[in-house]
Design a protein around this motif. Structure first.
Motif, PDB file in Angstrom:
ATOM      1  N   ALA A 285      44.683 -33.306  86.480  1.00  0.00           N
ATOM      2  CA  ALA A 285      44.312 -31.782  86.807  1.00  0.00           C
ATOM      3  C   ALA A 285      45.356 -31.055  87.845  1.00  0.00           C
ATOM      4  O   ALA A 285      45.385 -29.951  87.637  1.00  0.00           O
ATOM      5  N   TYR A 286      45.835 -31.834  88.490  1.00  0.00           N
ATOM      6  CA  TYR A 286      46.643 -31.210  89.380  1.00  0.00           C
ATOM      7  C   TYR A 286      47.967 -30.534  88.776  1.00  0.00           C
ATOM      8  O   TYR A 286      48.473 -29.553  89.072  1.00  0.00           O
TER       9      TYR A 286
ATOM     10  N   ALA B  45      50.320 -25.688  87.573  1.00  0.00           N
ATOM     11  CA  ALA B  45      51.267 -25.181  86.689  1.00  0.00           C
ATOM     12  C   ALA B  45      52.718 -25.991  87.011  1.00  0.00           C
ATOM     13  O   ALA B  45      53.669 -24.981  86.900  1.00  0.00           O
ATOM     14  N   LYS B  46      52.822 -27.263  87.325  1.00  0.00           N
ATOM     15  CA  LYS B  46      54.176 -27.694  87.794  1.00  0.00           C
ATOM     16  C   LYS B  46      54.068 -29.126  86.951  1.00  0.00           C
ATOM     17  O   LYS B  46      53.168 -29.688  86.557  1.00  0.00           O
ATOM     18  N   ASP B  47      55.518 -29.478  86.832  1.00  0.00           N
ATOM     19  CA  ASP B  47      55.674 -30.689  86.146  1.00  0.00           C
ATOM     20  C   ASP B  47      55.011 -31.816  86.859  1.00  0.00           C
ATOM     21  O   ASP B  47      54.971 -31.860  88.258  1.00  0.00           O
TER      22      ASP B  47
ATOM     23  N   ASP C 223      56.020 -32.882  90.663  1.00  0.00           N
ATOM     24  CA  ASP C 223      56.358 -31.692  91.585  1.00  0.00           C
ATOM     25  C   ASP C 223      55.050 -31.160  92.133  1.00  0.00           C
ATOM     26  O   ASP C 223      55.374 -29.908  92.787  1.00  0.00           O
ATOM     27  N   THR C 224      53.851 -31.628  91.804  1.00  0.00           N
ATOM     28  CA  THR C 224      52.800 -30.724  92.409  1.00  0.00           C
ATOM     29  C   THR C 224      52.548 -31.435  93.772  1.00  0.00           C
ATOM     30  O   THR C 224      53.255 -32.200  94.321  1.00  0.00           O
ATOM     31  N   SER C 225      51.822 -30.534  94.575  1.00  0.00           N
ATOM     32  CA  SER C 225      51.371 -30.926  96.108  1.00  0.00           C
ATOM     33  C   SER C 225      50.814 -32.269  96.158  1.00  0.00           C
ATOM     34  O   SER C 225      50.668 -32.951  97.248  1.00  0.00           O
ATOM     35  N   HIS C 226      50.112 -32.846  95.206  1.00  0.00           N
ATOM     36  CA  HIS C 226      49.558 -34.208  95.262  1.00  0.00           C
ATOM     37  C   HIS C 226      50.198 -35.317  94.847  1.00  0.00           C
ATOM     38  O   HIS C 226      49.719 -36.689  94.698  1.00  0.00           O
ATOM     39  N   CYS C 227      51.378 -35.257  93.859  1.00  0.00           N
ATOM     40  CA  CYS C 227      52.168 -36.337  93.494  1.00  0.00           C
ATOM     41  C   CYS C 227      52.770 -37.341  94.460  1.00  0.00           C
ATOM     42  O   CYS C 227      52.914 -38.336  94.211  1.00  0.00           O
ATOM     43  N   CYS C 228      53.082 -36.810  95.604  1.00  0.00           N
ATOM     44  CA  CYS C 228      53.825 -37.840  96.508  1.00  0.00           C
ATOM     45  C   CYS C 228      52.416 -38.859  97.142  1.00  0.00           C
ATOM     46  O   CYS C 228      52.576 -39.959  97.514  1.00  0.00           O
TER      47      CYS C 228
END
Length: 162
Positions: A73-74, A79-81, A84-89
């Motif tokens: 969902a993130y 709308a990021k790869d 690269d989203t704010s939750h990926c890390c």
């Protein structure tokens, strides 16, 4: 396949000359089996990914990043790869895959809750159990990731416990 071969407690080594048989086995496993490269892109996967995660029934998933392929969902909402989203890390799937890739660390049966978007763009949280492991094939490093959707079982456990 002869039953005496299967009953001798052999590993799958005896099937090494039968790629067709191994493909049938992999595609009939209920768990999602994902083969990822160092960029967390899908190199191969079994059919379970399309029944458990894929938002579009006929989309081409090869070489897509893991979160993009499973409908995170993130990735869609921001709308990021994937990566690269704010939750990926903080994504447990991504962190585990990278730990396996960089440190040759085996991750076994970790559990997470992660939001996904359905075919009709409804956000749903799924409870996942996953494992990751590094392997090397023809001098290339890969991660194998196994994912099970255990949402139904966790919900049943919670009903029984309450």
């Amino acid at each position: 396949m002869k039953s005496d071969i299967a009953s001798t407690n052999e590993t799958f080594e005896f099937l090494s000359k039968s790629s067709d048989f191994l493909n049938v086995v992999l595609n009939n496993i209920n768990s999602c089996v994902l083969l990822l490269n160092d960029k967390m892109e899908l190199q191969a996967f079994n059919n379970s990914i399309k029944t458990i995660f894929s938002r579009n029934k006929n989309e081409d998933l090869q070489f897509r990043r893991c979160g993009e392929a499973i409908g995170c969902a993130y990735h869609i909402e921001e709308a990021k790869d994937c990566g690269d989203t704010s939750h990926c890390c903080n994504c447990e799937l991504r962190v585990a895959a990278l730990q396996s890739y960089v440190n040759d660390e085996v991750i076994y049966h970790d559990r997470i809750i992660k939001p996904f978007l359905t075919f009709d763009n409804k956000r749903v949280d799924k409870q996942l159990q996953f494992s990751t492991r590094l392997f090397i094939f023809r001098d290339e490093k890969y991660i194998i990731m196994l994912i099970d959707d255990i949402t139904h079982f966790v919900n049943l456990e919670n009903k029984i416990a309450s």
